[in-house]
Write a protein that holds these residues in place. Structure first.
Motif, PDB file in Angstrom:
ATOM      1  N   GLU A   1       2.526  26.160   7.740  1.00  0.00           N
ATOM      2  CA  GLU A   1       2.459  25.556   9.076  1.00  0.00           C
ATOM      3  C   GLU A   1       1.516  26.323   9.986  1.00  0.00           C
ATOM      4  OE1 GLU A   1       6.491  25.430  10.356  1.00  0.00           O
ATOM      5  OE2 GLU A   1       7.028  23.723   9.064  1.00  0.00           O
ATOM      6  N   THR A   2       1.562  27.646   9.896  1.00  0.00           N
ATOM      7  CA  THR A   2       0.671  28.476  10.711  1.00  0.00           C
ATOM      8  C   THR A   2      -0.783  28.254  10.320  1.00  0.00           C
ATOM      9  OG1 THR A   2       2.364  30.179  11.026  1.00  0.00           O
ATOM     10  CG2 THR A   2       0.079  30.839  11.351  1.00  0.00           C
ATOM     11  N   ALA A   3      -1.033  28.181   9.022  1.00  0.00           N
ATOM     12  CA  ALA A   3      -2.401  27.976   8.547  1.00  0.00           C
ATOM     13  C   ALA A   3      -2.943  26.626   9.005  1.00  0.00           C
ATOM     14  CB  ALA A   3      -2.440  28.069   7.029  1.00  0.00           C
ATOM     15  N   TRP A   4      -2.118  25.599   8.922  1.00  0.00           N
ATOM     16  CA  TRP A   4      -2.573  24.256   9.322  1.00  0.00           C
ATOM     17  C   TRP A   4      -2.814  24.198  10.829  1.00  0.00           C
ATOM     18  CZ3 TRP A   4      -3.325  23.558   4.577  1.00  0.00           C
ATOM     19  CH2 TRP A   4      -3.689  22.330   4.052  1.00  0.00           C
ATOM     20  N   LEU A   5      -1.991  24.908  11.572  1.00  0.00           N
ATOM     21  CA  LEU A   5      -2.173  24.949  13.019  1.00  0.00           C
ATOM     22  C   LEU A   5      -3.466  25.666  13.370  1.00  0.00           C
ATOM     23  CD1 LEU A   5      -1.092  24.625  15.953  1.00  0.00           C
ATOM     24  CD2 LEU A   5       0.030  26.848  15.634  1.00  0.00           C
ATOM     25  N   GLN A   6      -3.683  26.827  12.783  1.00  0.00           N
ATOM     26  CA  GLN A   6      -4.845  27.640  13.127  1.00  0.00           C
ATOM     27  C   GLN A   6      -6.146  27.034  12.624  1.00  0.00           C
ATOM     28  OE1 GLN A   6      -3.829  31.486  11.467  1.00  0.00           O
ATOM     29  NE2 GLN A   6      -2.620  32.083  13.244  1.00  0.00           N
TER      30      GLN A   6
ATOM     31  N   ARG B   1       0.438  14.500  21.703  1.00  0.00           N
ATOM     32  CA  ARG B   1      -0.076  15.170  20.507  1.00  0.00           C
ATOM     33  C   ARG B   1      -0.745  16.499  20.863  1.00  0.00           C
ATOM     34  NH1 ARG B   1      -0.983  12.532  15.608  1.00  0.00           N
ATOM     35  NH2 ARG B   1       0.497  10.815  15.366  1.00  0.00           N
ATOM     36  N   VAL B   2      -1.552  16.474  21.910  1.00  0.00           N
ATOM     37  CA  VAL B   2      -2.248  17.692  22.327  1.00  0.00           C
ATOM     38  C   VAL B   2      -1.238  18.752  22.763  1.00  0.00           C
ATOM     39  CG1 VAL B   2      -3.808  18.681  24.048  1.00  0.00           C
ATOM     40  CG2 VAL B   2      -4.383  16.509  22.945  1.00  0.00           C
ATOM     41  N   ASN B   3      -0.228  18.331  23.520  1.00  0.00           N
ATOM     42  CA  ASN B   3       0.788  19.273  23.993  1.00  0.00           C
ATOM     43  C   ASN B   3       1.577  19.884  22.835  1.00  0.00           C
ATOM     44  OD1 ASN B   3       0.087  18.934  26.678  1.00  0.00           O
ATOM     45  ND2 ASN B   3       1.602  17.323  27.037  1.00  0.00           N
ATOM     46  N   GLU B   4       1.783  19.103  21.774  1.00  0.00           N
ATOM     47  CA  GLU B   4       2.465  19.637  20.597  1.00  0.00           C
ATOM     48  C   GLU B   4       1.678  20.807  20.008  1.00  0.00           C
ATOM     49  OE1 GLU B   4       4.536  15.445  19.046  1.00  0.00           O
ATOM     50  OE2 GLU B   4       2.737  16.249  18.069  1.00  0.00           O
ATOM     51  N   VAL B   5       0.371  20.631  19.921  1.00  0.00           N
ATOM     52  CA  VAL B   5      -0.476  21.696  19.377  1.00  0.00           C
ATOM     53  C   VAL B   5      -0.473  22.905  20.301  1.00  0.00           C
ATOM     54  CG1 VAL B   5      -2.821  22.346  18.702  1.00  0.00           C
ATOM     55  CG2 VAL B   5      -1.933  20.080  18.121  1.00  0.00           C
ATOM     56  N   ARG B   6      -0.607  22.664  21.601  1.00  0.00           N
ATOM     57  CA  ARG B   6      -0.633  23.780  22.540  1.00  0.00           C
ATOM     58  C   ARG B   6       0.685  24.560  22.524  1.00  0.00           C
ATOM     59  NH1 ARG B   6      -5.716  24.649  22.632  1.00  0.00           N
ATOM     60  NH2 ARG B   6      -6.998  23.337  23.981  1.00  0.00           N
ATOM     61  N   ARG B   7       1.796  23.859  22.431  1.00  0.00           N
ATOM     62  CA  ARG B   7       3.096  24.558  22.376  1.00  0.00           C
ATOM     63  C   ARG B   7       3.186  25.411  21.114  1.00  0.00           C
ATOM     64  NH1 ARG B   7       5.257  19.621  24.294  1.00  0.00           N
ATOM     65  NH2 ARG B   7       5.841  19.046  22.158  1.00  0.00           N
ATOM     66  N   ALA B   8       2.726  24.858  20.011  1.00  0.00           N
ATOM     67  CA  ALA B   8       2.765  25.605  18.755  1.00  0.00           C
ATOM     68  C   ALA B   8       1.837  26.811  18.815  1.00  0.00           C
ATOM     69  CB  ALA B   8       2.380  24.694  17.588  1.00  0.00           C
ATOM     70  N   GLN B   9       0.680  26.652  19.419  1.00  0.00           N
ATOM     71  CA  GLN B   9      -0.248  27.771  19.575  1.00  0.00           C
ATOM     72  C   GLN B   9       0.363  28.854  20.463  1.00  0.00           C
ATOM     73  OE1 GLN B   9      -3.615  25.605  21.122  1.00  0.00           O
ATOM     74  NE2 GLN B   9      -4.660  25.563  19.132  1.00  0.00           N
ATOM     75  N   ARG B  10       1.015  28.424  21.516  1.00  0.00           N
ATOM     76  CA  ARG B  10       1.630  29.386  22.440  1.00  0.00           C
ATOM     77  C   ARG B  10       2.734  30.165  21.744  1.00  0.00           C
ATOM     78  NH1 ARG B  10       1.543  32.924  25.295  1.00  0.00           N
ATOM     79  NH2 ARG B  10       1.728  33.030  27.549  1.00  0.00           N
ATOM     80  N   ALA B  11       3.523  29.480  20.927  1.00  0.00           N
ATOM     81  CA  ALA B  11       4.605  30.146  20.216  1.00  0.00           C
ATOM     82  C   ALA B  11       4.060  31.129  19.177  1.00  0.00           C
ATOM     83  CB  ALA B  11       5.498  29.113  19.532  1.00  0.00           C
TER      84      ALA B  11
ATOM     85  N   THR C   1       4.650  21.048  -1.599  1.00  0.00           N
ATOM     86  CA  THR C   1       5.183  22.111  -2.450  1.00  0.00           C
ATOM     87  C   THR C   1       4.068  22.983  -3.013  1.00  0.00           C
ATOM     88  OG1 THR C   1       7.122  20.797  -3.074  1.00  0.00           O
ATOM     89  CG2 THR C   1       6.506  22.606  -4.538  1.00  0.00           C
ATOM     90  N   GLY C   2       3.007  22.352  -3.484  1.00  0.00           N
ATOM     91  CA  GLY C   2       1.880  23.107  -4.009  1.00  0.00           C
ATOM     92  C   GLY C   2       1.232  23.979  -2.952  1.00  0.00           C
ATOM     93  N   LEU C   3       1.086  23.441  -1.745  1.00  0.00           N
ATOM     94  CA  LEU C   3       0.459  24.195  -0.661  1.00  0.00           C
ATOM     95  C   LEU C   3       1.358  25.331  -0.170  1.00  0.00           C
ATOM     96  CD1 LEU C   3      -1.125  21.227   1.316  1.00  0.00           C
ATOM     97  CD2 LEU C   3      -2.336  22.954  -0.026  1.00  0.00           C
ATOM     98  N   VAL C   4       2.668  25.110  -0.179  1.00  0.00           N
ATOM     99  CA  VAL C   4       3.605  26.174   0.199  1.00  0.00           C
ATOM    100  C   VAL C   4       3.515  27.314  -0.803  1.00  0.00           C
ATOM    101  CG1 VAL C   4       6.056  26.788   0.338  1.00  0.00           C
ATOM    102  CG2 VAL C   4       5.217  24.752   1.506  1.00  0.00           C
ATOM    103  N   GLN C   5       3.418  26.973  -2.076  1.00  0.00           N
ATOM    104  CA  GLN C   5       3.291  28.008  -3.102  1.00  0.00           C
ATOM    105  C   GLN C   5       2.029  28.828  -2.886  1.00  0.00           C
ATOM    106  OE1 GLN C   5       3.459  25.740  -6.736  1.00  0.00           O
ATOM    107  NE2 GLN C   5       5.710  25.662  -6.757  1.00  0.00           N
ATOM    108  N   GLN C   6       0.961  28.169  -2.514  1.00  0.00           N
ATOM    109  CA  GLN C   6      -0.283  28.883  -2.266  1.00  0.00           C
ATOM    110  C   GLN C   6      -0.179  29.762  -1.019  1.00  0.00           C
ATOM    111  OE1 GLN C   6      -3.624  26.596  -0.852  1.00  0.00           O
ATOM    112  NE2 GLN C   6      -5.092  27.891  -1.946  1.00  0.00           N
ATOM    113  N   ALA C   7       0.427  29.207   0.056  1.00  0.00           N
ATOM    114  CA  ALA C   7       0.516  29.932   1.322  1.00  0.00           C
ATOM    115  C   ALA C   7       1.550  31.049   1.291  1.00  0.00           C
ATOM    116  CB  ALA C   7       0.835  28.964   2.458  1.00  0.00           C
ATOM    117  N   GLY C   8       2.580  30.875   0.460  1.00  0.00           N
ATOM    118  CA  GLY C   8       3.625  31.884   0.362  1.00  0.00           C
ATOM    119  C   GLY C   8       4.942  31.476   0.980  1.00  0.00           C
ATOM    120  N   SER C   9       4.894  30.569   1.961  1.00  0.00           N
ATOM    121  CA  SER C   9       6.116  30.071   2.591  1.00  0.00           C
ATOM    122  C   SER C   9       5.780  28.843   3.432  1.00  0.00           C
ATOM    123  CB  SER C   9       6.749  31.138   3.489  1.00  0.00           C
ATOM    124  OG  SER C   9       5.914  31.392   4.614  1.00  0.00           O
ATOM    125  N   SER C  10       6.809  28.087   3.797  1.00  0.00           N
ATOM    126  CA  SER C  10       6.596  26.929   4.660  1.00  0.00           C
ATOM    127  C   SER C  10       6.040  27.346   6.013  1.00  0.00           C
ATOM    128  CB  SER C  10       7.914  26.158   4.853  1.00  0.00           C
ATOM    129  OG  SER C  10       8.332  25.559   3.654  1.00  0.00           O
TER     130      SER C  10
END
Length: 216
Positions: free
Chosen positions: A126-131, A50-60, A113-122
């Motif tokens: 995903e970036t917002a949830w990661l950060q 799980r931790v490595n998943e987050v780190r990989r996403a952060q690195r990308a 769907t509601g959160l994507v509409q608020q964020a502007g895109s999928s």
């Protein structure tokens, strides 16, 4: 019950003398376990994945080496926070089960769907949830299920996620599951359903946002 601080899914906690701390795991009884929740083991390997998943996403998301190092430094408690999230997910699920609550795929999709509409895109979501919350993109739907489950539990109890009745339900579920945390990751406070050294927030902020978006 208490004020939440920063990140997603993790309830802030202070040490309370009357609150029993659960027995440490990772000993001879639970070799290789980061935690034991009921009859489920969370292994160190699962936690590291799980931790490595987050780190990989952060690195990308942050290709610049200096900026990435800053991100890592700012999330230095990621391993402990991730384990806490994994445990609390199971505690919340048990509390929801106790109330006969289930979550459908449609409900999760409606929240997304509601959160994507608020964020502007999928991708932006995903970036917002990661950060903001340390949730890897591949775990986003799991996280949203947790938000829906928390919201429905609060509604069933006639309260919201900031009130004592909600946290009492989690405390009861935590006691039923006999959460057993490896001491390297802290100790579990059964009355508050939290790691006693946790400094990060939990589901209230996200659930509130998700509720607003779903209702929009």
């Amino acid at each position: 019950m208490h004020r939440r601080r920063r990140t997603a899914l993790v309830l802030s906690a202070a040490i309370v003398a009357a609150a029993p701390l659960l027995t440490a795991c990772g000993n001879d009884a639970h070799p290789g376990a980061a935690a034991v929740v009921g009859d489920q083991r969370i292994t160190v390997a699962q936690l590291e994945t799980r931790v490595n998943e987050v780190r990989r996403a952060q690195r990308a998301a942050v290709p610049d080496e200096t900026q990435y190092e800053q991100v890592v430094a700012s999330t230095s408690s990621l391993t402990r926070d991730t384990l806490h999230n994994m445990v609390l997910d199971r505690v919340l699920h048990r509390a929801a089960q106790d109330q006969g609550i289930t979550v459908t795929r449609k409900e999760i999709q409606e929240m997304r769907t509601g959160l994507v509409q608020q964020a502007g895109s999928s991708a932006a979501l995903e970036t917002a949830w990661l950060q903001k919350y340390g949730v890897a993109p591949e775990r986003l739907d799991e996280n949203l299920r947790l938000q829906v489950e928390a919201r429905k539990l609060a509604q069933k109890l006639g309260t919201d996620t900031s009130q004592p009745a909600f946290w009492k339900a989690l405390s009861t579920a935590s006691g039923e599951l006999h959460v057993d945390l490896n001491p390297r990751y802290g100790s579990w406070d059964v009355q508050k359903s939290s790691r006693v050294d946790a400094k990060t927030p939990w589901v209230r902020e996200v659930t509130t946002s998700g509720t607003q978006q779903t209702a929009a």
